[in-house]
Design a protein around this motif. Structure first.
Motif, PDB file in Angstrom:
ATOM      1  N   PHE A 257       0.797  -1.373  -0.065  1.00 29.83           N
ATOM      2  CA  PHE A 257      -0.128   0.035  -0.073  1.00 29.83           C
ATOM      3  C   PHE A 257       1.040   1.234   0.199  1.00 29.83           C
ATOM      4  O   PHE A 257       1.997   1.253   0.397  1.00 29.83           O
ATOM      5  CB  PHE A 257      -0.909   0.031   1.108  1.00 29.83           C
ATOM      6  N   PRO A 258       0.222   2.436  -0.345  1.00 32.08           N
ATOM      7  CA  PRO A 258       0.991   3.727  -0.515  1.00 32.08           C
ATOM      8  C   PRO A 258       1.563   3.809   0.790  1.00 32.08           C
ATOM      9  O   PRO A 258       0.823   3.780   1.761  1.00 32.08           O
ATOM     10  CB  PRO A 258      -0.015   4.847  -0.899  1.00 32.08           C
ATOM     11  N   GLU A 259       2.891   4.248   0.938  1.00 33.26           N
ATOM     12  CA  GLU A 259       3.209   4.706   2.331  1.00 33.26           C
ATOM     13  C   GLU A 259       2.687   6.194   2.915  1.00 33.26           C
ATOM     14  O   GLU A 259       2.154   6.825   1.995  1.00 33.26           O
ATOM     15  CB  GLU A 259       4.755   5.174   2.189  1.00 33.26           C
ATOM     16  N   VAL A 260       2.492   6.116   4.161  1.00 32.22           N
ATOM     17  CA  VAL A 260       1.761   7.212   4.982  1.00 32.22           C
ATOM     18  C   VAL A 260       2.626   8.600   4.722  1.00 32.22           C
ATOM     19  O   VAL A 260       3.846   8.395   5.047  1.00 32.22           O
ATOM     20  CB  VAL A 260       1.498   6.959   6.363  1.00 32.22           C
ATOM     21  N   ASN A 261       2.036   9.584   4.020  1.00 27.28           N
ATOM     22  CA  ASN A 261       2.748  10.814   3.847  1.00 27.28           C
ATOM     23  C   ASN A 261       2.163  12.048   4.456  1.00 27.28           C
ATOM     24  O   ASN A 261       0.940  12.361   4.153  1.00 27.28           O
ATOM     25  CB  ASN A 261       2.849  11.159   2.384  1.00 27.28           C
ATOM     26  N   LEU A 262       2.335  12.245   5.760  1.00 24.77           N
ATOM     27  CA  LEU A 262       1.760  13.443   6.391  1.00 24.77           C
ATOM     28  C   LEU A 262       2.812  14.208   7.256  1.00 24.77           C
ATOM     29  O   LEU A 262       3.900  13.835   7.295  1.00 24.77           O
ATOM     30  CB  LEU A 262       0.724  12.627   7.550  1.00 24.77           C
ATOM     31  N   PRO A 263       2.464  15.661   7.339  1.00 22.01           N
ATOM     32  CA  PRO A 263       3.470  16.358   8.102  1.00 22.01           C
ATOM     33  C   PRO A 263       3.456  15.909   9.487  1.00 22.01           C
ATOM     34  O   PRO A 263       2.775  14.879  10.013  1.00 22.01           O
ATOM     35  CB  PRO A 263       2.515  17.726   8.261  1.00 22.01           C
TER      36      PRO A 263
END
Length: 378
Positions: free
Chosen positions: A114-120
């Motif tokens: 799955f797409p990696e988590v990309n958050l500030p």
């Protein structure tokens, strides 16, 4: 080597709660006593084959669900996008379905990355110390991290969130007092949307609201540590403020607001894809209209009967989760697993799987029956 669990009492409790039943309800519908249901759920006794079949028939859960041992989901506080009238029963039903979503994700993630988590960076402050400046900054940072400029409307927030590692699904239930639930599970955020036939703009705001919880309230261990007043006036208000800043960047929105007439807000709705009421709130927040002007606009909304249904609500497409469906289809279409084998591995009812994934999980036997018969014409 682990011994096979023949009956897991926790699973019976989970299935009963998910179906919105009390022990008394389940007892009456299955022809068993309430005390017997209690004994099964506490593990004092195990149901005989005939009793278990009765429970399976009433709850409509697969047999392997009751012999499975789904992992407990401990990490992260659970947030409910709900009105005050939402009952504990409804919240508990949604909490169980969030577990099922995680179960489906775990199975699918064995075969597809799955797409990696990309958050500030997440906010670690006590909720009482989170400022309006903190919220605006995090909304701005999220736009930057997700590659959105500070002046444009967000096109499809569901796809955008899914591309950046947030798992979103619809729940197999509806309740007008509860729109969504979210939480961090292990190292990934999950959002589950209640199937309320909400408008496109309401769904977009719901998702932005839940993302606000995910980013702002990482320090919250349990919402039960807060009073109802704190939840409503601090935590929920902060999530709403985040959604407002994220969907309507202050400077860009102010520059687009050439008039504060109700008619102009109707036209502006098509551009920002945000409700008229949310834009009026934002305008007041920015100090562009005073209390009396806001009251006047809200009275006109009530007069026009736009409180629950606004102009263009029927014309704007409701954004739907797609990631889980794509992953499921990839596994089946590339013959990684046969459809029946994959479906069985979820160990939850078909209606729950189909709602979570967003696609019919027809088995191969049914597919074969539906294939046209080709005959050679001589």
């Amino acid at each position: 080597m682990q011994t096979r669990i023949e009956f897991n009492p926790k699973q019976l409790t989970s299935a009963r709660i998910a179906r919105g039943m009390t022990m008394k309800d389940l007892a009456e519908k299955s022809g068993l006593s309430r005390q017997m249901i209690s004994n099964y759920e506490t593990g004092k006794t195990k149901p005989k084959a005939e009793s278990l079949l009765s429970l399976i028939s009433v709850l409509n859960f697969p047999r392997n669900f009751f012999s499975s041992d789904m992992p407990e989901v401990h990490s992260g506080a659970i947030y409910f996008r709900s009105q005050s009238a939402a009952t504990k029963k409804v919240r508990d039903m949604q909490k169980e379905r969030l577990k099922y979503l995680y179960q489906v994700f775990q199975i699918l993630s064995k075969y597809v990355n799955f797409p990696e988590v990309n958050l500030p960076e997440l906010v670690e402050k006590d909720v009482h110390n989170i400022t309006e400046e903190d919220i605006a900054l995090k909304a701005s940072e999220l736009r930057e991290v997700w590659g959105i400029d500070s002046v444009s409307p967000i096109n499809d927030i569901v796809k955008l969130a899914e591309r950046n590692g947030i798992i979103i699904s619809e729940a197999n239930m509806s309740d007008k007092h509860l729109d969504a639930v979210s939480r961090w599970i292990v190292d990934r955020p999950f959002i589950m949307l209640t199937d309320n036939n909400e408008s496109a703009v309401r769904r977009r705001f719901n998702i932005a609201h839940e993302i606000g919880h995910i980013i702002l309230h990482n320090s919250v261990e349990s919402i039960h540590d807060y009073s109802p007043q704190e939840l409503k006036n601090i935590i929920e208000k902060q999530a709403n403020m985040f959604a407002s800043h994220f969907l309507l960047p202050s400077q860009a929105f102010e520059e687009s607001l050439l008039s504060t007439s109700l008619e102009y807000y109707v036209d502006l709705k098509k551009y920002w894809k945000v409700s008229i009421q949310a834009m009026i709130f934002k305008t007041h927040f920015l100090g562009l209209i005073n209390d009396d002007q806001r009251l006047y606009l809200n009275k006109k909304i009530s007069w026009n009967k736009w409180r629950t249904k606004e102009p263009f609500d029927d014309d704007m497409k409701v954004e739907k989760p797609e990631l889980l469906e794509k992953v499921y289809s990839m596994i089946v279409e590339n013959n990684v697993l046969q459809r029946n084998e994959l479906n069985t591995s979820f160990k939850i009812p078909r209606d729950e799987i189909e709602k979570i994934i967003g696609v019919s999980i027809m088995d191969f036997d049914n597919e074969e029956k539906q294939k046209p018969l080709l005959k050679l014409i001589k």
